[in-house]
Design an enzyme around this catalytic site. Sequence first.
Site, PDB file in Angstrom:
ATOM      1  NE  ARG A 250      39.201  40.656  39.551  1.00  0.00           N
ATOM      2  CZ  ARG A 250      37.938  40.493  39.146  1.00  0.00           C
ATOM      3  NH1 ARG A 250      37.083  41.500  39.329  1.00  0.00           N
ATOM      4  NH2 ARG A 250      37.553  39.383  38.563  1.00  0.00           N
ATOM      5  CD  GLU A 279      38.390  42.391  46.941  1.00  0.00           C
ATOM      6  OE1 GLU A 279      37.690  41.502  46.429  1.00  0.00           O
ATOM      7  OE2 GLU A 279      38.354  43.582  46.579  1.00  0.00           O
ATOM      8  CG  HIS A 311      34.610  41.745  44.618  1.00  0.00           C
ATOM      9  ND1 HIS A 311      35.917  41.344  44.454  1.00  0.00           N
ATOM     10  CD2 HIS A 311      34.067  41.691  43.374  1.00  0.00           C
ATOM     11  CE1 HIS A 311      36.146  41.050  43.187  1.00  0.00           C
ATOM     12  NE2 HIS A 311      35.035  41.258  42.508  1.00  0.00           N
TER      13      HIS A 311
END
Length: 340
Positions: A250, A279, A311
């Site tokens: 994360r 993000e 991601h």
Amino acid sequence: MIHRSSVRPAVPRLQHRSPAVATGITAYGCGPHETRLFRELAARLGVTVTIAEEALSRDNVELAAGTRCISVGHKARIDDSLLLALSTVGVEYVSTRSIGDNHIDVAYAASIGIRVGTVSYSPDSVADYTLMLMLMTLRHATSVVRRADAHDYRLHDVPGRELRDLTVGVVGTGRIGAAVIDRLRGFGSRVVAHDVRRTTAADYVSLDELLRVSDIVTLHTPLTPETHHLLDHRRLGRLKPGAVIVNTGRGPLIDNAALVAALESGRLGGAALDVVEGEEGVFYADCRDRPLTRTSLMRLQALPNVLISPHTAFFTDHALADAVEDSLTHCLTYENGHPA
């Protein structure tokens, strides 16, 4: 204190079995691959699924009216007001198609009678990607490819490094961290690990010791209040000069400002980041025709020794199928009176 990724018993699959009661489920934030998987599996289970391409929001929460269970992705923050709106339309169970649930206020959900459940999916998806990022960073792939795109085919200024010559520190040894360690053994790397529990065969050390001895540090711990900014100015300063950081966990596990400073100073050898602090609203969007105001992200991307991807480590056909099946199975289990 680092909390390992939760390892829970496999949920019994309910394929080819009709639910005990008529079941309706609303699935939010579904891309085309997830949409196809939901429709195929729901048809086999005899479940009615309402599918929304958009992530859950106040504009589409009414789609869940009349259903007790919904499935959501990890892309949107589900805050308290949205949870309250779900409760108002009758939702009792939220299954997030992710290993982590840091995008949902689980405690508040419980206080208003909503259960939140996560899923398991192939750890190989993220583990494979993690090794790819390590190798690309060690071989200066960002700089080499940028040069080649500009028709500059000279060798890189600095030779690459081989994994067998390096020590890799794995922070978090749940299913994904353990799968990364398994892969590293094949490369002949020395591996050290840090976690509150010893879950795999590795040389476990304190976090400070791991940072001191590692040439590469890779993060696989959940995001919690305790792990927020796990790598801050102080801990980044403990890394050996030239060390590389890989993050497929994360974004907020790393303090972005501290990381930018460490990289721009030349102290770190590089970073490979599939997740970045802040993000949200950028990753998964086409930003080619709009100015980006995320200063730290822009500074990171400008560096030749930084590799950023949006991601996407989890994004394989196998992992998507696992997540959709697990999410749908959990919803069906809840409907049948057996909360996951």
